[in-house]
Design an enzyme around this catalytic site. Sequence first.
Site, PDB file in Angstrom:
ATOM      1  N   THR A 191     -29.172 -34.299 -18.770  1.00  0.00           N
ATOM      2  CA  THR A 191     -28.782 -34.738 -20.091  1.00  0.00           C
ATOM      3  C   THR A 191     -27.406 -35.389 -20.097  1.00  0.00           C
ATOM      4  OG1 THR A 191     -29.865 -32.729 -20.806  1.00  0.00           O
ATOM      5  CG2 THR A 191     -28.594 -33.924 -22.467  1.00  0.00           C
ATOM      6  N   GLY A 221     -37.985 -30.586 -23.695  1.00  0.00           N
ATOM      7  CA  GLY A 221     -36.987 -29.584 -23.316  1.00  0.00           C
ATOM      8  C   GLY A 221     -36.099 -29.185 -24.482  1.00  0.00           C
ATOM      9  N   GLY A 243     -28.970 -29.111 -18.384  1.00  0.00           N
ATOM     10  CA  GLY A 243     -29.636 -28.246 -17.408  1.00  0.00           C
ATOM     11  C   GLY A 243     -31.089 -28.013 -17.765  1.00  0.00           C
TER      12      GLY A 243
HETATM   13  N1  GLY Z   1     -31.917 -30.446 -20.653  1.00  0.00           N
HETATM   14  C1  GLY Z   1     -32.910 -31.409 -20.733  1.00  0.00           C
HETATM   15  C2  GLY Z   1     -34.254 -30.973 -20.471  1.00  0.00           C
HETATM   16  O1  GLY Z   1     -34.474 -29.940 -19.866  1.00  0.00           O
HETATM   17  O2  GLY Z   1     -35.155 -31.659 -20.866  1.00  0.00           O
END
Ligand code: GLY
Length: 331
Positions: A191, A221, A243
């Site tokens: 991200t 996510g 993450g």
């Molecule tokens: N942190 C972004 C995802 O896991 O989609």
Amino acid sequence: MISRRKFLGRSLIGSLGMLTASQTACQPTPLETSVPVSPIAGEPIVISTWDHGIPANAAAWQRLQQGGSALDAVEAGVMVVEADPNTTTVGYGSTPDRDGHVTLDACIMDHDGNCGSVCFIEHIMHPISVARKVMEDTPHVMLAGEGALQFALSAGFEKMDLLTPEAKERWEKWLVEKQYKPLINIENHDTIGMIAIDGKGHLAASCTTSGLGYKMRGRVGDSPVIGAGLYCDGEVGAVVATGLGEMILKTLGSFLIVELMRQGASPQEACEEGIRRLAKKVKNYEEAQAAFIAIDKNRAFGAYAIHPGFSYAIARGTENQLIRCDSLLKN
Ligand code: GLY
């Protein structure tokens, strides 16, 4: 909390006011190991995740200098990374799902609690801007998939193919073995998240991602989920996560950290508690990376990760520097 460790040196990037995002994008950015303290009243600060935070911060800063708000800055900043074909975890050129589709998630939030989000959107270069339009032009908070695309097209966004030849080639190689084992700090460094405070003391947060490489089709996510991927409360502070989204979703980490700050924790203490909570609640947490960055309304900030290897970029004054983040696990 951020200790009174000495502030190691000056940024090598130079004056933000004189640099454009593209000028800073390729410059070396050696990591600092400690962060400047003592926030200065009234000064803007922009903080964002990973090395790509440096060019993102530069664009955000430019927006602030043009009179933009914190909200304008966090949108403009992450757009740089969305458009960069060399960033394989955000926007154009990012890693597709296992069926070869690039699907994107993004959200944005301001100091008043206004927020907008899109998830599982395809064919749009700047999902962060669609998220902002959802916030400003609809009665809703989140639009998904085909509906999000339809809304974006009706708002004038251009439909395009986000799968670059390079990403397609990597995907075709991946198809040979179809192994699904995200590597810590590689597939996990997904991200671009950004938090900012402007000269008026207004906070804002944004994040945008293609999520996990070679994910199942339809997987979403933490990044578009308000409270997980980010949270902003102008009376308290702003937080963004990066993450493995599945872990962050399970503890609603960004909301938790804002609430801890509301109860008196410093941003650093709150980020550390957010990671400790995740480690306590999520099985096998050590197999993946997750990290949070936080700023409070008094301009104190902090960050913490599960593993070493997470970096974040801070722009303030004339500096834009990359900081190596402290972590729960030490190697
Ligand atoms: N942190 C972004 C995802 O896991 O989609």
